[in-house]
Enzyme design. Sequence first.
Site, mmCIF file in Angstrom:
data_model
loop_
_atom_site.group_PDB
_atom_site.id
_atom_site.type_symbol
_atom_site.label_atom_id
_atom_site.label_comp_id
_atom_site.label_asym_id
_atom_site.label_seq_id
_atom_site.Cartn_x
_atom_site.Cartn_y
_atom_site.Cartn_z
ATOM 1 N N ASP A 1 0.709 -1.177 -0.036
ATOM 2 C CA ASP A 1 0.134 -0.004 -0.020
ATOM 3 C C ASP A 1 0.753 1.329 -0.186
ATOM 4 O OD1 ASP A 1 -2.168 -1.666 0.012
ATOM 5 O OD2 ASP A 1 -3.092 -0.717 1.943
ATOM 6 N N HIS B 1 -21.166 -30.456 -12.443
ATOM 7 C CA HIS B 1 -22.440 -30.034 -12.485
ATOM 8 C C HIS B 1 -23.187 -30.705 -11.263
ATOM 9 C CE1 HIS B 1 -26.540 -29.267 -13.690
ATOM 10 N NE2 HIS B 1 -26.687 -30.717 -13.347
ATOM 11 N N ALA C 1 -4.433 -6.654 -0.490
ATOM 12 C CA ALA C 1 -3.365 -7.649 0.308
ATOM 13 C C ALA C 1 -2.586 -8.557 -0.705
ATOM 14 C CB ALA C 1 -4.281 -8.469 1.317
HETATM 15 P P1 FAD Z 1 -0.347 -3.090 5.920
HETATM 16 O O1 FAD Z 1 -1.210 -4.151 6.079
HETATM 17 O O2 FAD Z 1 -0.922 -1.675 6.130
HETATM 18 O O3 FAD Z 1 0.703 -3.319 7.158
HETATM 19 C C1 FAD Z 1 1.853 -2.337 7.399
HETATM 20 C C2 FAD Z 1 2.322 -2.724 8.597
HETATM 21 O O4 FAD Z 1 3.448 -1.946 8.888
HETATM 22 C C3 FAD Z 1 1.436 -2.468 9.969
HETATM 23 O O5 FAD Z 1 1.584 -3.745 10.598
HETATM 24 C C4 FAD Z 1 2.105 -1.242 10.653
HETATM 25 O O6 FAD Z 1 1.766 -1.468 11.982
HETATM 26 C C5 FAD Z 1 3.299 -1.380 10.138
HETATM 27 N N1 FAD Z 1 4.398 -0.303 10.245
HETATM 28 C C6 FAD Z 1 4.096 0.939 9.387
HETATM 29 N N2 FAD Z 1 5.082 1.674 9.918
HETATM 30 C C7 FAD Z 1 6.291 0.994 10.495
HETATM 31 C C8 FAD Z 1 7.464 1.230 11.112
HETATM 32 N N3 FAD Z 1 7.777 2.545 10.883
HETATM 33 N N4 FAD Z 1 7.844 0.130 12.020
HETATM 34 C C9 FAD Z 1 7.359 -0.581 12.112
HETATM 35 N N5 FAD Z 1 6.186 -1.107 11.691
HETATM 36 C C10 FAD Z 1 5.406 -0.230 10.722
HETATM 37 N N6 FAD Z 1 -7.327 -6.248 0.471
HETATM 38 C C11 FAD Z 1 -7.636 -7.369 0.032
HETATM 39 O O7 FAD Z 1 -6.962 -7.924 -0.861
HETATM 40 N N7 FAD Z 1 -8.814 -7.905 0.462
HETATM 41 C C12 FAD Z 1 -9.813 -7.374 1.362
HETATM 42 O O8 FAD Z 1 -10.761 -8.166 1.483
HETATM 43 C C13 FAD Z 1 -9.495 -6.507 1.940
HETATM 44 N N8 FAD Z 1 -10.104 -5.799 2.707
HETATM 45 C C14 FAD Z 1 -9.720 -4.700 3.488
HETATM 46 C C15 FAD Z 1 -10.824 -4.244 4.412
HETATM 47 C C16 FAD Z 1 -10.656 -2.948 5.083
HETATM 48 C C17 FAD Z 1 -11.722 -2.525 5.915
HETATM 49 C C18 FAD Z 1 -9.462 -2.155 4.979
HETATM 50 C C19 FAD Z 1 -9.106 -0.924 5.601
HETATM 51 C C20 FAD Z 1 -8.254 -2.878 3.911
HETATM 52 C C21 FAD Z 1 -8.940 -3.928 3.414
HETATM 53 N N9 FAD Z 1 -8.005 -4.479 2.193
HETATM 54 C C22 FAD Z 1 -8.280 -5.782 1.517
HETATM 55 C C23 FAD Z 1 -6.668 -3.989 1.937
HETATM 56 C C24 FAD Z 1 -5.449 -4.308 2.548
HETATM 57 O O9 FAD Z 1 -5.643 -4.573 4.064
HETATM 58 C C25 FAD Z 1 -4.216 -3.855 2.244
HETATM 59 O O10 FAD Z 1 -4.118 -3.830 0.936
HETATM 60 C C26 FAD Z 1 -3.170 -4.613 2.929
HETATM 61 O O11 FAD Z 1 -3.088 -4.532 4.343
HETATM 62 C C27 FAD Z 1 -1.751 -3.840 2.430
HETATM 63 O O12 FAD Z 1 -0.423 -4.339 2.836
HETATM 64 P P2 FAD Z 1 0.701 -4.031 3.295
HETATM 65 O O13 FAD Z 1 1.729 -5.260 3.946
HETATM 66 O O14 FAD Z 1 1.091 -3.014 2.024
HETATM 67 O O15 FAD Z 1 0.536 -2.849 4.520
#
Ligand code: FAD
Length: 475
Positions: free
Chosen positions: A322, A454, A330
């Site tokens: 993200d 089916h 995800a």
């Molecule tokens: P994140 O999951 O945001 O993880 C980032 C992590 O880094 C967090 O734990 C944070 O605490 C940690 N962090 C940040 N900065 C630091 C730092 N400086 N030091 C240490 N740790 C740090 N996507 C789907 O594909 N399917 C779904 O059904 C879906 N449903 C969703 C429902 C909701 C309500 C929301 C809000 C999102 C949903 N998403 C879904 C989107 C999905 O959650 C994100 O795309 C995904 O979590 C992104 O993954 P990521 O690893 O990039 O970041």
Amino acid sequence: MAKQFDVVVIGGGPGGYIAAIRAAQLGFNTACIDEWKNAKGGPALGGTCTNIGCIPSKALLQSSENFDHAGHHFSDHGIQLSNLSIDVAKMLSRKDAVVKQNNDGIQYLFKKNKVTFFHGRGSFAKAAEGSYEIKVAGAAEETITGKHVIVATGSNPRALPGAPFDEDLVLSNDGALRIPSVPKRLGLIGSGVIGLEMGSVWRRLGSEVTVLEALPTFLGAVDEQIAKEAQKAFTKQGLKIELGVKVGEVKKDGAGLAVAYTAANGEARTLQVDRLIVSIGRVPNTIGLDAEAVGLKLDERGAIVVDDDCKTNLPNVWAIGDVVRGPMLAHKAEEEGVAVAERIAGQHGHVNFNTIPWVIYTSPEIAWVGQTEQQLKAAGRAYKAGTFPFMANGRARALGDTTGMVKFIADAKTDEILGVHIVGPLASELISEAVVAMEFKASAEDIARICHAHPSLSEATKEAALAVDKRTLNF
Ligand code: FAD
Ligand code: NAI
């Protein structure tokens, strides 16, 4: 002496934890730093997705769907229930238990794969000779070094100007997943993915839900025909969706809120609600990362600038999920995590952006992969399209869920599948076949010639592929 690692991953969401596991599998001495805390202050690996995103939202969607079925559909099967009620506290604690299973599962996976986990905030301290110094601010403060750094710090919800989240009345996705009792009147700003999923949960439990959307079209990124069908179904269920509005001031009003807005016809209106969920998109998160300490480049949206391979402007610093460009999903974050770990190992990590599926877990579910009809029209590409309604599918009839359709779009000349769009039961599962087909550059005819069990919903996929050639068998 600072602990030294080959790979340090900052962020333990689906992007970060998967990148760390893959890097460890490839033989790198790997660390992952994540700061998320559970209610007791302990670690809660899995990021937004596990803690306040994908997983808890699907748990509540399932609970609320069960309630909706019990209240409205069981009687069709001759099952009579009286005094049906929902225990919201129990539903929320079940959701919390599902989240915890996933948190614990990731800790187990780290142990299994020998990923060293640090609970705390990771920030860039400086670039040292051939590596980077990363400060970890947890229970204690320490510094570790990594030859490669993968930043996977995720995203945060965007607030409405003038209405900051208090997670009591004005809710982000976090508060929306832990409303303690069913609000009588629930407002939602934004009819995107979160708006529709969260709106569905609380509507099924009895809330009167109104969604205010700025754009004049419903689900503009979705194939128009599919979006229209979905809108019809949601409206029938009682979800009020107002398009083309301009949201103004949000004021406290008694125990609730008054949301001033201008309707599409220019009329000034006020929406009175008990709680308001604001789901107007998310912003990349680099808070506390100290990107400037090493000169890591961000764009004007705050996203880390990366190339097609997730390389940043700094040597051996990568960013995924993200916090970079592309869909905030995800599975996209996971794919990038695997690809980056493999690139670090000198392999040819690969992410195909054309075959990333999207799913909206409403009822009916909406799922798609590839291009929409409106995109192909705009690009001037010649195509053929075919649809098949679930109404004509035996399994859907037996399930009692015949809303929606499967739609195939194929190249007019070569018949290569360009997009598959589904609105209907278990679209989230059905879409996988289309993803596989597109990954292998299949034609619509390939799917039409494959034997499908089916009775199954997947027969609608086969029939939609046949429909491209105007030769459905069951419709
Ligand atoms: P994140 O999951 O945001 O993880 C980032 C992590 O880094 C967090 O734990 C944070 O605490 C940690 N962090 C940040 N900065 C630091 C730092 N400086 N030091 C240490 N740790 C740090 N996507 C789907 O594909 N399917 C779904 O059904 C879906 N449903 C969703 C429902 C909701 C309500 C929301 C809000 C999102 C949903 N998403 C879904 C989107 C999905 O959650 C994100 O795309 C995904 O979590 C992104 O993954 P990521 O690893 O990039 O970041
Ligand atoms: P979104 O981008 O899906 O939808 C936001 C909606 O809000 C858009 O329709 C937009 O036009 C509207 N909007 C923006 N500003 C507005 C304003 N001022 N007034 C009224 N409407 C306004 O964003 P959302 O729902 O916040 O979700 C964020 C992201 O999280 C999604 O894009 C998706 O990437 C991810 N997500 C994925 C899920 C899934 O895969 N099933 C589930 C939930 C979230």
